[in-house]
Enzyme design. Structure first.
Site, PDB file in Angstrom:
ATOM      1  N   ASP A 271       0.789  -1.177   0.043  1.00  0.00           N
ATOM      2  CA  ASP A 271       0.094   0.099  -0.101  1.00  0.00           C
ATOM      3  C   ASP A 271       0.896   1.095  -0.007  1.00  0.00           C
ATOM      4  O   ASP A 271       1.262   1.564   1.097  1.00  0.00           O
ATOM      5  CB  ASP A 271      -0.843  -0.044   1.220  1.00  0.00           C
ATOM      6  CG  ASP A 271      -1.867   1.265   1.223  1.00  0.00           C
ATOM      7  OD1 ASP A 271      -2.098   1.927   0.184  1.00  0.00           O
ATOM      8  OD2 ASP A 271      -2.327   1.616   2.285  1.00  0.00           O
ATOM      9  N   LYS A 278       1.826   8.068   0.707  1.00  0.00           N
ATOM     10  CA  LYS A 278       2.099   7.928   2.051  1.00  0.00           C
ATOM     11  C   LYS A 278       3.414   8.458   2.407  1.00  0.00           C
ATOM     12  O   LYS A 278       4.080   8.532   1.137  1.00  0.00           O
ATOM     13  CB  LYS A 278       2.220   6.326   2.506  1.00  0.00           C
ATOM     14  CG  LYS A 278       0.626   5.732   2.516  1.00  0.00           C
ATOM     15  CD  LYS A 278       1.065   4.241   3.334  1.00  0.00           C
ATOM     16  CE  LYS A 278      -0.295   3.442   3.422  1.00  0.00           C
ATOM     17  NZ  LYS A 278      -0.890   4.229   4.416  1.00  0.00           N
ATOM     18  N   ASP A 289       0.195  -5.004   4.775  1.00  0.00           N
ATOM     19  CA  ASP A 289      -1.257  -4.489   4.855  1.00  0.00           C
ATOM     20  C   ASP A 289      -2.196  -5.339   4.485  1.00  0.00           C
ATOM     21  O   ASP A 289      -3.375  -5.418   3.995  1.00  0.00           O
ATOM     22  CB  ASP A 289      -1.202  -3.172   3.849  1.00  0.00           C
ATOM     23  CG  ASP A 289      -2.403  -2.260   4.128  1.00  0.00           C
ATOM     24  OD1 ASP A 289      -2.869  -2.216   5.271  1.00  0.00           O
ATOM     25  OD2 ASP A 289      -2.887  -1.455   3.181  1.00  0.00           O
ATOM     26  N   ASP A 348      -5.706   6.774  -0.082  1.00  0.00           N
ATOM     27  CA  ASP A 348      -5.080   5.785   0.957  1.00  0.00           C
ATOM     28  C   ASP A 348      -6.133   5.106   1.985  1.00  0.00           C
ATOM     29  O   ASP A 348      -5.939   4.260   2.655  1.00  0.00           O
ATOM     30  CB  ASP A 348      -4.065   6.517   1.786  1.00  0.00           C
ATOM     31  CG  ASP A 348      -3.116   5.573   2.493  1.00  0.00           C
ATOM     32  OD1 ASP A 348      -2.884   4.653   2.279  1.00  0.00           O
ATOM     33  OD2 ASP A 348      -2.647   6.289   3.688  1.00  0.00           O
ATOM     34  N   GLU A 350      -7.967   2.669   1.228  1.00  0.00           N
ATOM     35  CA  GLU A 350      -8.495   1.899   0.144  1.00  0.00           C
ATOM     36  C   GLU A 350      -9.182   0.361   0.588  1.00  0.00           C
ATOM     37  O   GLU A 350      -9.697  -0.480  -0.332  1.00  0.00           O
ATOM     38  CB  GLU A 350      -7.129   1.442  -0.760  1.00  0.00           C
ATOM     39  CG  GLU A 350      -6.033   0.536  -0.279  1.00  0.00           C
ATOM     40  CD  GLU A 350      -5.345   0.891   1.130  1.00  0.00           C
ATOM     41  OE1 GLU A 350      -4.868  -0.273   1.872  1.00  0.00           O
ATOM     42  OE2 GLU A 350      -5.425   2.073   1.216  1.00  0.00           O
ATOM     43  N   ARG A 352     -11.071  -0.722   2.911  1.00  0.00           N
ATOM     44  CA  ARG A 352     -12.551  -0.477   2.925  1.00  0.00           C
ATOM     45  C   ARG A 352     -13.227  -0.450   1.318  1.00  0.00           C
ATOM     46  O   ARG A 352     -14.198  -1.094   1.239  1.00  0.00           O
ATOM     47  CB  ARG A 352     -13.012   0.630   3.701  1.00  0.00           C
ATOM     48  CG  ARG A 352     -13.001   1.993   2.885  1.00  0.00           C
ATOM     49  CD  ARG A 352     -13.044   3.043   3.846  1.00  0.00           C
ATOM     50  NE  ARG A 352     -11.875   2.978   4.804  1.00  0.00           N
ATOM     51  CZ  ARG A 352     -11.768   4.094   5.927  1.00  0.00           C
ATOM     52  NH1 ARG A 352     -12.574   4.995   5.939  1.00  0.00           N
ATOM     53  NH2 ARG A 352     -10.562   4.267   6.327  1.00  0.00           N
TER      54      ARG A 352
END
Length: 496
Positions: A271, A278, A289, A348, A350, A352
């Site tokens: 991620d 990030k 992640d 970010d 993402e 969900r």
């Protein structure tokens, strides 16, 4: 190292083994096994206690080599701390430290009397299971991309027996199965993202299914998901050269017409944050992640290895979230598999977005008895609960209570956060049915609120494991949580 476990029926002073393991409390009080060793060795342990060389501090270890009058070559004395406050968590800790000490000695096997120690409210089966799992956890070494250090220099610790009666056999059998699930999860999550991508996870799932008669595996690629309408999941994966996969494992251990339980796990194999990039420091940890995917797969492995008499499905939506000319953007409106539209305010957030489509598909495809999802979902949960407890959210009080109880039994604890409708307004959007984030406040809860919109009519709970799935820092590794919690919850379902 995969430890081999067994039960032993012997006396600590006469058992033939490279090492016996016994405990001593802080006040110098010896456990029954330590007292027998001390008596046979003419007070060798008490002399060390009196000199201060053995202080009984919880987790401390001292090795006595070849004490006279004792058959074993070594005695490992483990500190238990205060007897008055000795509890389940301390029991787990001292077994972890004992296994670490054994791993540093030039021996292949040992016999432990730690499982014979009284733990308030816990029986022999629990003590053996917990001791075995703690020992296996401590013995784990990541070796997939690391050259062996000093190969062949000394014997490798490989087997551990626990002094316990036949009543502990069930606990030992469960420990062996759950330990395999935990190792499966840890190994998968520890792998670098250039190896462990969505296709790799799918291959591992398929290999497991091929090796077990009651297990089937279905994998959907991006073309098949496009036809079905996985608009939210596919948007997240658009920026990566590694294409998404939806992986579904099905275990048929129960009656043919019995509805399954379902696990769903977030499988973001790396991620970067997408367009909402990030910060650089710590980004290497974003290989973890997919800890939710690793956790539910490990829970699935444990259930199969235990041969639990139930039906279970495990669904993993797996993607990479990368910045690219084709990446989804803040401001985009996505149409999910459920038909609900989502305004993207931050790419970010993402996890969900892939889980919502997976939850919809799981409910439609399997009509499960209950759905548990696990995800390294929010930094907000780490701030709220730290590294000790997973965040638990559910609108079903009975299901939440079951999971909390399972976590307490397995020492893989969760803490329930509210999922009140009061928080839902934070997801309001002008341009879609709702947004994918709810602002700065209550971030873990609004993420749960988002997922709840895709579970209408389902008995569902959400585990945010962002704080518990791995240990931070350059040497931090995956923990394998919440495998033990999920396995215990399934065991409880079979016993009900």
């Amino acid at each position: 190292m995969t430890l081999q476990f067994s039960l032993a029926s012997a006396h600590p002073e006469t058992v033939e083994t490279p090492c016996v393991v016994v405990g001593v409390y802080e006040n110098g009080l010896l456990t029954s096994a330590a007292a027998r060793i001390d008596s046979a060795a003419d007070g060798a342990i008490k002399r060390q206690v009196e000199s201060g060389d053995i202080n009984g501090k919880a987790g401390s270890t001292t090795v006595l080599f070849a004490p006279a009058g004792v058959t074993a070559q070594r005695v490992l004395v483990v500190g238990l701390g205060s007897q008055k406050t000795f509890d389940a968590a301390r029991f787990q800790k001292v077994n972890i430290e004992a296994a670490r000490a054994l791993g540093g000695l030039p021996l292949e096997s040992a016999v432990s009397w730690l499982a014979d120690i009284d733990v308030p409210g816990r029986d022999a089966s629990w003590r053996v299971r917990t001791a075995a799992l703690a020992s296996d956890y401590a013995a784990y070494r990541y070796t997939a991309t690391v050259k062996p250090r000093n190969p062949g220099k000394q014997p490798q610790f490989a087997s551990l027996a626990f002094a316990a009666g036949a009543e502990a056999q069930t606990g030992l059998d469960q420990a062996v199965a759950i330990a395999e699930g935990v190792r499966f999860a840890r190994e998968l999550a520890n792998l670098p993202p250039n190896i462990c991508n969505p296709v790799y996870i799918a291959e591992q799932a398929k290999a497991f299914a091929d090796a077990h008669d009651k297990v089937g595996c279905l994998v959907l690629d991006e073309v098949e998901m496009e036809k079905l309408g996985f608009g939210s999941l596919l948007a997240v994966g658009r920026g990566s050269a590694n294409k998404p996969r939806l992986i579904a494992l099905e275990y048929r251990g129960g009656a043919e017409d019995e509805k399954p339980y379902a696990f769903v796990g977030k499988g973001v194999t790396f991620d970067a944050g997408g367009i909402s990039l990030k910060p650089g420091p710590g980004m290497d940890e974003m290989k973890f992640d997919m800890g939710g995917a690793a956790g539910v797969l490990g829970g699935f492995v444990s259930a199969v290895k235990m041969g639990l008499p139930l039906n279970l499905v495990c669904v993993v939506p797996s993607v990479e979230n990368m910045p690219d000319g084709d990446s989804y953007r803040p401001g985009d409106v996505l149409t999910s598999l459920s038909g609900q539209t989502i305004e993207v305010l931050n790419t970010d957030a993402e996890g969900r977005l892939i889980l919502c489509d997976a939850l919809t598909w799981t409910a439609q495809t399997f009509q499960p008895r209950a759905i548990i999802d696990a995800a390294t979902l929010t930094g907000a949960c780490v701030i709220a609960l730290g590294k000790h407890a997973s965040g638990l959210m559910s609108k079903h009080d009975d299901l939440a209570a079951e999971l909390l109880a399972a976590g307490e039994a397995a020492l893989d604890r969760a803490w329930r956060l509210p999922l009140w409708d009061d928080y839902q307004v934070q997801l309001d959007s002008t341009f879609a049915d709702f947004a994918n984030i709810g602002g700065k406040s209550a971030g873990a809860i609004t993420a749960g609120c988002f997922l709840s919109r895709f579970t209408d009519g389902q008995r569902w709970a959400h585990l945010d494991i962002a704080g518990t799935a791995w240990d931070e820092g350059r040497k931090g590794m995956a923990t394998g949580r919440p495998v033990a919690l999920l396995a215990q919850w399934l065991i409880d379902r079979t016993e009900k």
